[in-house]
Design a protein around this motif. Structure first.
Motif, PDB file in Angstrom:
ATOM      1  N   LYS A 167     -19.162  11.420 -17.482  1.00  0.00           N
ATOM      2  CA  LYS A 167     -19.848  11.910 -16.295  1.00  0.00           C
ATOM      3  C   LYS A 167     -19.582  13.415 -16.140  1.00  0.00           C
ATOM      4  N   PRO A 168     -20.432  14.143 -15.412  1.00  0.00           N
ATOM      5  CA  PRO A 168     -20.258  15.593 -15.253  1.00  0.00           C
ATOM      6  C   PRO A 168     -18.887  15.997 -14.723  1.00  0.00           C
ATOM      7  N   GLU A 169     -18.301  15.189 -13.862  1.00  0.00           N
ATOM      8  CA  GLU A 169     -16.996  15.535 -13.309  1.00  0.00           C
ATOM      9  C   GLU A 169     -15.881  15.492 -14.353  1.00  0.00           C
ATOM     10  N   ALA A 170     -16.157  14.897 -15.511  1.00  0.00           N
ATOM     11  CA  ALA A 170     -15.158  14.816 -16.580  1.00  0.00           C
ATOM     12  C   ALA A 170     -15.361  15.892 -17.646  1.00  0.00           C
ATOM     13  N   PHE A 171     -16.446  16.656 -17.577  1.00  0.00           N
ATOM     14  CA  PHE A 171     -16.766  17.623 -18.624  1.00  0.00           C
ATOM     15  C   PHE A 171     -15.636  18.637 -18.833  1.00  0.00           C
ATOM     16  N   GLU A 172     -15.170  19.235 -17.746  1.00  0.00           N
ATOM     17  CA  GLU A 172     -14.188  20.301 -17.864  1.00  0.00           C
ATOM     18  C   GLU A 172     -12.893  19.791 -18.489  1.00  0.00           C
ATOM     19  N   MET A 173     -12.454  18.636 -18.059  1.00  0.00           N
ATOM     20  CA  MET A 173     -11.220  18.063 -18.584  1.00  0.00           C
ATOM     21  C   MET A 173     -11.353  17.770 -20.078  1.00  0.00           C
ATOM     22  N   TRP A 174     -12.488  17.231 -20.474  1.00  0.00           N
ATOM     23  CA  TRP A 174     -12.699  16.885 -21.876  1.00  0.00           C
ATOM     24  C   TRP A 174     -12.738  18.124 -22.763  1.00  0.00           C
ATOM     25  N   LEU A 175     -13.408  19.170 -22.302  1.00  0.00           N
ATOM     26  CA  LEU A 175     -13.596  20.367 -23.124  1.00  0.00           C
ATOM     27  C   LEU A 175     -12.373  21.279 -23.161  1.00  0.00           C
ATOM     28  N   ASP A 176     -11.524  21.195 -22.175  1.00  0.00           N
ATOM     29  CA  ASP A 176     -10.400  22.131 -22.070  1.00  0.00           C
ATOM     30  C   ASP A 176      -9.237  21.699 -22.957  1.00  0.00           C
ATOM     31  N   ARG A 183      -3.318  12.903 -24.637  1.00  0.00           N
ATOM     32  CA  ARG A 183      -2.849  11.780 -23.818  1.00  0.00           C
ATOM     33  C   ARG A 183      -3.530  11.739 -22.446  1.00  0.00           C
ATOM     34  N   ASP A 184      -3.966  12.907 -21.961  1.00  0.00           N
ATOM     35  CA  ASP A 184      -4.582  12.957 -20.641  1.00  0.00           C
ATOM     36  C   ASP A 184      -6.076  12.652 -20.654  1.00  0.00           C
ATOM     37  N   VAL A 185      -6.708  12.679 -21.829  1.00  0.00           N
ATOM     38  CA  VAL A 185      -8.139  12.361 -21.871  1.00  0.00           C
ATOM     39  C   VAL A 185      -8.395  10.915 -22.290  1.00  0.00           C
ATOM     40  N   LYS A 186      -7.339  10.179 -22.596  1.00  0.00           N
ATOM     41  CA  LYS A 186      -7.531   8.785 -22.973  1.00  0.00           C
ATOM     42  C   LYS A 186      -8.182   7.991 -21.854  1.00  0.00           C
ATOM     43  N   GLN A 187      -7.899   8.366 -20.617  1.00  0.00           N
ATOM     44  CA  GLN A 187      -8.480   7.682 -19.466  1.00  0.00           C
ATOM     45  C   GLN A 187      -9.996   7.856 -19.381  1.00  0.00           C
ATOM     46  N   LEU A 188     -10.522   8.879 -20.074  1.00  0.00           N
ATOM     47  CA  LEU A 188     -11.958   9.140 -20.051  1.00  0.00           C
ATOM     48  C   LEU A 188     -12.718   8.308 -21.073  1.00  0.00           C
ATOM     49  N   MET A 189     -12.017   7.825 -22.092  1.00  0.00           N
ATOM     50  CA  MET A 189     -12.687   7.163 -23.216  1.00  0.00           C
ATOM     51  C   MET A 189     -12.787   5.656 -23.002  1.00  0.00           C
ATOM     52  N   LEU A 190     -13.460   5.289 -21.905  1.00  0.00           N
ATOM     53  CA  LEU A 190     -13.630   3.893 -21.524  1.00  0.00           C
ATOM     54  C   LEU A 190     -15.115   3.556 -21.460  1.00  0.00           C
ATOM     55  N   PRO A 191     -15.470   2.280 -21.509  1.00  0.00           N
ATOM     56  CA  PRO A 191     -16.891   1.912 -21.377  1.00  0.00           C
ATOM     57  C   PRO A 191     -17.452   2.379 -20.038  1.00  0.00           C
ATOM     58  N   ILE A 192     -18.678   2.857 -20.058  1.00  0.00           N
ATOM     59  CA  ILE A 192     -19.347   3.268 -18.827  1.00  0.00           C
ATOM     60  C   ILE A 192     -19.626   2.036 -17.971  1.00  0.00           C
ATOM     61  N   GLU A 193     -19.850   2.239 -16.687  1.00  0.00           N
ATOM     62  CA  GLU A 193     -20.119   1.120 -15.785  1.00  0.00           C
ATOM     63  C   GLU A 193     -21.283   0.254 -16.280  1.00  0.00           C
ATOM     64  N   ASP A 194     -21.224  -1.035 -15.955  1.00  0.00           N
ATOM     65  CA  ASP A 194     -22.216  -1.984 -16.450  1.00  0.00           C
ATOM     66  C   ASP A 194     -23.641  -1.640 -16.030  1.00  0.00           C
ATOM     67  N   ASP A 195     -23.813  -1.008 -14.875  1.00  0.00           N
ATOM     68  CA  ASP A 195     -25.160  -0.744 -14.380  1.00  0.00           C
ATOM     69  C   ASP A 195     -25.651   0.667 -14.690  1.00  0.00           C
ATOM     70  N   TYR A 196     -24.922   1.405 -15.508  1.00  0.00           N
ATOM     71  CA  TYR A 196     -25.312   2.790 -15.804  1.00  0.00           C
ATOM     72  C   TYR A 196     -26.497   2.868 -16.755  1.00  0.00           C
ATOM     73  N   LEU A 197     -26.598   1.923 -17.681  1.00  0.00           N
ATOM     74  CA  LEU A 197     -27.619   1.958 -18.724  1.00  0.00           C
ATOM     75  C   LEU A 197     -28.638   0.838 -18.576  1.00  0.00           C
ATOM     76  N   THR A 198     -29.794   1.060 -19.153  1.00  0.00           N
ATOM     77  CA  THR A 198     -30.804   0.018 -19.263  1.00  0.00           C
ATOM     78  C   THR A 198     -31.263  -0.041 -20.718  1.00  0.00           C
ATOM     79  N   ALA A 199     -31.621  -1.231 -21.191  1.00  0.00           N
ATOM     80  CA  ALA A 199     -31.998  -1.403 -22.601  1.00  0.00           C
ATOM     81  C   ALA A 199     -33.326  -2.130 -22.702  1.00  0.00           C
ATOM     82  N   VAL A 200     -34.175  -1.687 -23.622  1.00  0.00           N
ATOM     83  CA  VAL A 200     -35.448  -2.353 -23.870  1.00  0.00           C
ATOM     84  C   VAL A 200     -35.650  -2.512 -25.373  1.00  0.00           C
TER      85      VAL A 200
END
Length: 251
Positions: A167-176, A183-200
């Motif tokens: 998500k945009p709020e995680a961009f700075e932490m990931w890039l810096d 060890r501090d970015v491991k919390q970011l590398m998780l599956p996105i919320e179930d309702d974030y995506l749609t598939a066809v």
């Protein structure tokens, strides 16, 4: 795993989300494939920059890129410990802009491709890694890979892995990488919320790299089973009717 994706948003919309200082112009791409150049966003001297890299990471220590395994994805759970990705995890994290991606689900009739995108539309960011490989003659080549994680509930109906989406709020932490250790970015590398995506379900035309047009993303009837779809408000399964290059080509 993620082996094909798209970036169809306008250059202005991509820049607005990622906030890089460059002003690149690029066409819509509907079927981006490994070994082609891909758009990335990285941080240099405190500024976000747009950069093209080859999709398929080549570690700086590789002797011969031509004989090296094509590393288009990196498992987020083990990337920090793998020799091929360890340095990039520490020093060369990037974002990969995307409008959607393709994944294939096994069915009795064969593999059915799906197009997966944000349920609310717009652009998303894959977590990525990049490296610079230098040849003996002094030439440099930038290359990279996408990080993947285990699938969320919706994606698990199609495949057991999915890209790490930030998500945009995680961009700075990931890039810096200078101030934020792995060890501090491991919390970011998780599956996105179930309702974030749609598939066809989409046409198998996507299987051919040379097909690169908007028709690839038009929903098609499923040959069997149900198409997993998720909206922002609810998850619903809709029964489908039975029915029947060159590395610099991206920009």
């Amino acid at each position: 795993m993620c082996g094909r994706y798209s970036l169809t948003a306008t250059p202005e919309d991509v820049r607005a989300l990622f906030g890089y200082i460059d002003h690149p112009n690029f066409p819509a791409r509907y079927n981006i494939a490994p070994t082609q150049p891909i758009a990335t966003v990285l941080q240099s001297h405190g500024k976000r920059r747009f950069q093209l890299i080859r999709w398929g990471l080549i570690p700086s220590w590789a002797k011969d890129p031509a004989s090296f395994t094509l590393l288009i994805n990196a498992r987020s759970e083990t990337a920090a410990a793998k020799p091929s990705f360890r340095t990039a995890m520490k020093h060369h994290r990037c974002l990969i802009p995307a409008s959607g991606f393709y994944e294939w689900r096994r069915t009795p009739e064969g593999k059915q491709p799906f197009y997966i995108k944000p349920a609310d539309g717009g652009v998303m960011a894959f977590a990525g890694l990049w490296e610079t490989w230098s040849d003996p003659d002094g030439g440099d080549m930038d290359s990279g890979a996408m990080l993947t994680t285990q699938s969320n509930r919706m994606m698990s109906e199609i495949h057991h892995r999915m890209p790490v989406i930030l998500k945009p709020e995680a961009f700075e932490m990931w890039l810096d990488t200078g101030n934020v250790p792995v060890r501090d970015v491991k919390q970011l590398m998780l599956p996105i919320e179930d309702d974030y995506l749609t598939a066809v379900p989409v046409s198998s035309r996507v299987n051919k790299v040379s097909n690169d047009d908007a028709e690839l993303q038009i929903p098609v009837p499923m040959d069997a089973g149900e198409a997993p779809t998720v909206t922002k408000k609810k998850e619903a399964h809709e029964k489908a009717a039975a029915g029947g290059g060159g590395q610099l080509d991206l920009f």
